[in-house]
Design a protein around this motif. Structure first.
Motif, PDB file in Angstrom:
ATOM      1  N   SER A  21       0.824  -1.218   0.000  1.00 20.49           N
ATOM      2  CA  SER A  21       0.000   0.000   0.000  1.00 20.49           C
ATOM      3  C   SER A  21       0.859   1.269   0.000  1.00 20.49           C
ATOM      4  O   SER A  21       0.354   2.353  -0.289  1.00 20.49           O
ATOM      5  N   ALA A  27      -2.495   5.470   1.984  1.00 17.93           N
ATOM      6  CA  ALA A  27      -2.949   4.781   3.182  1.00 17.93           C
ATOM      7  C   ALA A  27      -2.131   5.100   4.413  1.00 17.93           C
ATOM      8  O   ALA A  27      -2.675   5.213   5.503  1.00 17.93           O
ATOM      9  N   VAL A  84      -8.905   1.908  14.008  1.00 23.50           N
ATOM     10  CA  VAL A  84      -8.941   0.803  13.045  1.00 23.50           C
ATOM     11  C   VAL A  84      -7.976   1.070  11.893  1.00 23.50           C
ATOM     12  O   VAL A  84      -7.811   2.207  11.452  1.00 23.50           O
ATOM     13  N   GLY A  85      -7.339   0.003  11.429  1.00 28.06           N
ATOM     14  CA  GLY A  85      -6.545   0.053  10.202  1.00 28.06           C
ATOM     15  C   GLY A  85      -6.960  -1.131   9.344  1.00 28.06           C
ATOM     16  O   GLY A  85      -7.237  -2.210   9.876  1.00 28.06           O
ATOM     17  N   VAL A  86      -7.037  -0.955   8.031  1.00 34.44           N
ATOM     18  CA  VAL A  86      -7.478  -2.067   7.186  1.00 34.44           C
ATOM     19  C   VAL A  86      -6.755  -2.008   5.846  1.00 34.44           C
ATOM     20  O   VAL A  86      -6.594  -0.936   5.262  1.00 34.44           O
ATOM     21  N   TYR A  87      -6.301  -3.170   5.403  1.00 32.11           N
ATOM     22  CA  TYR A  87      -5.498  -3.265   4.178  1.00 32.11           C
ATOM     23  C   TYR A  87      -5.915  -4.517   3.416  1.00 32.11           C
ATOM     24  O   TYR A  87      -5.973  -5.606   3.980  1.00 32.11           O
ATOM     25  N   THR A  88      -6.147  -4.353   2.123  1.00 32.65           N
ATOM     26  CA  THR A  88      -6.469  -5.491   1.252  1.00 32.65           C
ATOM     27  C   THR A  88      -5.344  -5.643   0.225  1.00 32.65           C
ATOM     28  O   THR A  88      -4.871  -4.637  -0.324  1.00 32.65           O
ATOM     29  N   GLN A  93      -8.465  -6.406  -4.165  1.00 31.78           N
ATOM     30  CA  GLN A  93      -9.242  -5.200  -3.852  1.00 31.78           C
ATOM     31  C   GLN A  93     -10.512  -5.090  -4.687  1.00 31.78           C
ATOM     32  O   GLN A  93     -10.612  -5.662  -5.764  1.00 31.78           O
ATOM     33  N   HIS A  94     -11.459  -4.327  -4.123  1.00 30.41           N
ATOM     34  CA  HIS A  94     -12.735  -4.028  -4.794  1.00 30.41           C
ATOM     35  C   HIS A  94     -13.615  -5.266  -4.912  1.00 30.41           C
ATOM     36  O   HIS A  94     -14.418  -5.363  -5.839  1.00 30.41           O
ATOM     37  N   GLY A  96     -14.974  -6.612  -1.864  1.00 30.91           N
ATOM     38  CA  GLY A  96     -15.714  -6.715  -0.612  1.00 30.91           C
ATOM     39  C   GLY A  96     -14.935  -7.256   0.570  1.00 30.91           C
ATOM     40  O   GLY A  96     -15.502  -7.482   1.634  1.00 30.91           O
ATOM     41  N   ILE A  97     -13.626  -7.467   0.415  1.00 32.60           N
ATOM     42  CA  ILE A  97     -12.829  -8.033   1.513  1.00 32.60           C
ATOM     43  C   ILE A  97     -12.809  -7.082   2.714  1.00 32.60           C
ATOM     44  O   ILE A  97     -13.092  -7.487   3.844  1.00 32.60           O
ATOM     45  N   ALA A  98     -12.461  -5.821   2.468  1.00 34.86           N
ATOM     46  CA  ALA A  98     -12.370  -4.864   3.576  1.00 34.86           C
ATOM     47  C   ALA A  98     -13.742  -4.652   4.217  1.00 34.86           C
ATOM     48  O   ALA A  98     -13.850  -4.538   5.442  1.00 34.86           O
ATOM     49  N   SER A  99     -14.783  -4.610   3.398  1.00 35.29           N
ATOM     50  CA  SER A  99     -16.133  -4.426   3.956  1.00 35.29           C
ATOM     51  C   SER A  99     -16.496  -5.586   4.879  1.00 35.29           C
ATOM     52  O   SER A  99     -17.078  -5.382   5.950  1.00 35.29           O
ATOM     53  N   ASN A 125      -8.042   9.580   0.112  1.00 33.58           N
ATOM     54  CA  ASN A 125      -8.167   8.121   0.024  1.00 33.58           C
ATOM     55  C   ASN A 125      -9.642   7.739  -0.171  1.00 33.58           C
ATOM     56  O   ASN A 125     -10.333   7.327   0.764  1.00 33.58           O
ATOM     57  N   SER A 128     -11.061   4.210   0.895  1.00 32.29           N
ATOM     58  CA  SER A 128     -11.156   4.053   2.341  1.00 32.29           C
ATOM     59  C   SER A 128     -12.309   4.881   2.914  1.00 32.29           C
ATOM     60  O   SER A 128     -13.058   4.420   3.787  1.00 32.29           O
ATOM     61  N   ASN A 134     -19.761   3.692   4.242  1.00 27.77           N
ATOM     62  CA  ASN A 134     -20.737   2.605   4.035  1.00 27.77           C
ATOM     63  C   ASN A 134     -21.037   1.874   5.341  1.00 27.77           C
ATOM     64  O   ASN A 134     -22.122   1.312   5.512  1.00 27.77           O
TER      65      ASN A 134
HETATM   66  C1  LIG Z   1      -9.243   0.906   1.331  1.00 24.26           C
HETATM   67  C2  LIG Z   1      -9.157  -0.598   1.068  1.00 24.26           C
HETATM   68  C3  LIG Z   1      -8.816  -1.300   2.401  1.00 24.26           C
HETATM   69  C4  LIG Z   1     -10.510  -1.093   0.558  1.00 24.26           C
HETATM   70  O1  LIG Z   1     -10.387  -2.506   0.462  1.00 24.26           O
HETATM   71  P1  LIG Z   1     -11.329  -3.364  -0.505  1.00 24.26           P
HETATM   72  O2  LIG Z   1     -11.268  -4.775  -0.027  1.00 24.26           O
HETATM   73  O3  LIG Z   1     -10.959  -3.091  -1.906  1.00 24.26           O
HETATM   74  O4  LIG Z   1     -12.740  -2.706  -0.173  1.00 24.26           O
HETATM   75  P2  LIG Z   1     -14.186  -3.227  -0.604  1.00 24.26           P
HETATM   76  O5  LIG Z   1     -14.081  -4.080  -1.829  1.00 24.26           O
HETATM   77  O6  LIG Z   1     -14.831  -3.801   0.604  1.00 24.26           O
HETATM   78  O7  LIG Z   1     -14.872  -1.856  -1.016  1.00 24.26           O
HETATM   79  C5  LIG Z   1     -15.119  -0.852  -0.052  1.00 24.26           C
HETATM   80  C6  LIG Z   1     -15.565   0.406  -0.737  1.00 24.26           C
HETATM   81  O8  LIG Z   1     -14.445   1.008  -1.368  1.00 24.26           O
HETATM   82  C7  LIG Z   1     -14.719   1.193  -2.744  1.00 24.26           C
HETATM   83  N1  LIG Z   1     -13.496   0.969  -3.494  1.00 24.26           N
HETATM   84  C8  LIG Z   1     -12.665  -0.095  -3.399  1.00 24.26           C
HETATM   85  N2  LIG Z   1     -11.638   0.082  -4.236  1.00 24.26           N
HETATM   86  C9  LIG Z   1     -11.851   1.264  -4.867  1.00 24.26           C
HETATM   87  C10 LIG Z   1     -11.138   1.999  -5.834  1.00 24.26           C
HETATM   88  N3  LIG Z   1      -9.998   1.548  -6.341  1.00 24.26           N
HETATM   89  N4  LIG Z   1     -11.631   3.195  -6.230  1.00 24.26           N
HETATM   90  C11 LIG Z   1     -12.780   3.674  -5.725  1.00 24.26           C
HETATM   91  N5  LIG Z   1     -13.511   3.018  -4.787  1.00 24.26           N
HETATM   92  C12 LIG Z   1     -13.041   1.833  -4.383  1.00 24.26           C
HETATM   93  C13 LIG Z   1     -15.729   0.143  -3.070  1.00 24.26           C
HETATM   94  O9  LIG Z   1     -16.432   0.490  -4.240  1.00 24.26           O
HETATM   95  C14 LIG Z   1     -16.584   0.141  -1.861  1.00 24.26           C
HETATM   96  O10 LIG Z   1     -17.486   1.218  -1.887  1.00 24.26           O
HETATM   97  P3  LIG Z   1     -18.933   1.040  -2.555  1.00 24.26           P
HETATM   98  O11 LIG Z   1     -19.538  -0.190  -1.915  1.00 24.26           O
HETATM   99  O12 LIG Z   1     -19.620   2.303  -2.194  1.00 24.26           O
HETATM  100  O13 LIG Z   1     -18.719   0.839  -4.009  1.00 24.26           O
HETATM  101  C15 LIG Z   1      -8.103  -0.939  -0.027  1.00 24.26           C
HETATM  102  O14 LIG Z   1      -8.315  -0.081  -1.128  1.00 24.26           O
HETATM  103  C16 LIG Z   1      -6.676  -0.812   0.460  1.00 24.26           C
HETATM  104  O15 LIG Z   1      -6.097  -1.747   1.007  1.00 24.26           O
HETATM  105  N6  LIG Z   1      -6.104   0.368   0.250  1.00 24.26           N
HETATM  106  C17 LIG Z   1      -4.748   0.612   0.730  1.00 24.26           C
HETATM  107  C18 LIG Z   1      -4.728   0.673   2.238  1.00 24.26           C
HETATM  108  C19 LIG Z   1      -5.689   1.723   2.803  1.00 24.26           C
HETATM  109  O16 LIG Z   1      -5.934   2.770   2.208  1.00 24.26           O
HETATM  110  N7  LIG Z   1      -6.199   1.430   4.002  1.00 24.26           N
HETATM  111  C20 LIG Z   1      -7.063   2.353   4.712  1.00 24.26           C
HETATM  112  C21 LIG Z   1      -6.280   3.119   5.709  1.00 24.26           C
HETATM  113  S1  LIG Z   1      -6.836   2.688   7.337  1.00 24.26           S
END
Ligand SMILES: CC(C)(COP(=O)(O)OP(=O)(O)OC[C@H]1O[C@@H](n2cnc3c(N)ncnc32)[C@H](O)[C@@H]1OP(=O)(O)O)[C@@H](O)C(=O)NCCC(=O)NCCS
Length: 164
Positions: A21, A27, A84-88, A93-94, A96-99, A125, A128, A134
């Motif tokens: 990330s 992030a 909270v911190g979360v990373y996929t 990504q995209h 639903g893992i983080a959700s 971001n 995130s 959501n």
């Molecule tokens: C933020 C992050 C954790 C989301 O993980 P993910 O597993 O892809 O998330 P989800 O698939 O559950 O989607 C969550 C929401 O983010 C949106 N999303 C995911 N990737 C996206 C992208 N590249 N661009 C725009 N929106 C995006 C999804 O559409 C969803 O929103 P929606 O339901 O309104 O469409 C991931 O992008 C990541 O690891 N980023 C780098 C680390 C980071 O930023 N962590 C957060 C800091 S605490």
């Protein structure tokens, strides 16, 4: 997708996902990759009962994402509040893992005595911010220009959610 508490043997994959990330500059305030050894003290602070580190595991056994709940501020008065911190992983990504990780963490947090969850998110971001909004998080704070990434000043949002 199965979600379970992380074990020490998961740390290399957790660090790999974290490091992936960093180049995105969205992030974390870290600018360089971290090592597994450097993250060992961080990992030891987790406790599955009170301060969990959750991981999402693919059918292949690979870790797809992780979510941490860490103590906020480290003072006794804040013991019911976590950050909270979360990373996929990029390839997962995209989907639903983080959700799913966040929903799991929020539903199990009250049993850990947690009443408030905070997320510190760079204002640029978008994934995130969407993830947390959501899940019912609301912007409680906005810190303008407090970070600098690649010479660009960045704002930090503080999102919060109270748990029943
Ligand atoms: C933020 C992050 C954790 C989301 O993980 P993910 O597993 O892809 O998330 P989800 O698939 O559950 O989607 C969550 C929401 O983010 C949106 N999303 C995911 N990737 C996206 C992208 N590249 N661009 C725009 N929106 C995006 C999804 O559409 C969803 O929103 P929606 O339901 O309104 O469409 C991931 O992008 C990541 O690891 N980023 C780098 C680390 C980071 O930023 N962590 C957060 C800091 S605490």
């Amino acid at each position: 997708m199965p979600i379970r508490a992380a074990q020490a043997s998961d740390l290399p994959q957790i660090v790999e996902i974290y490091n992936a990330s960093i180049p995105g500059r969205m992030a974390t305030a870290d600018a360089e990759p971290v090592t597994v050894a450097a993250r060992e003290p961080w990992f030891r602070e987790f406790d599955p009962l009170t301060r969990p580190l959750w991981i999402s595991v693919a059918p292949t056994g690979e870790i797809q994402g992780w979510l941490s709940l860490r103590s906020f501020y480290g003072r006794p008065a804040y013991r019911k509040t976590v950050e909270v911190g979360v990373y996929t992983a990029p390839a997962a990504q995209h989907r639903g893992i983080a959700s799913a990780l966040l929903a799991h963490a929020l539903s199990s947090a009250p049993a850990s005595g947690i009443c408030t969850v905070l997320a510190f998110v760079f204002a640029h971001n978008v994934p995130s911010l969407r993830l947390f909004e959501n899940a019912g998080f609301v912007r409680w704070g906005h810190l303008p220009g407090v970070a600098e990434l690649d010479g660009i000043e960045r704002d930090l949002d503080i999102l919060g959610r109270r748990l029943a």
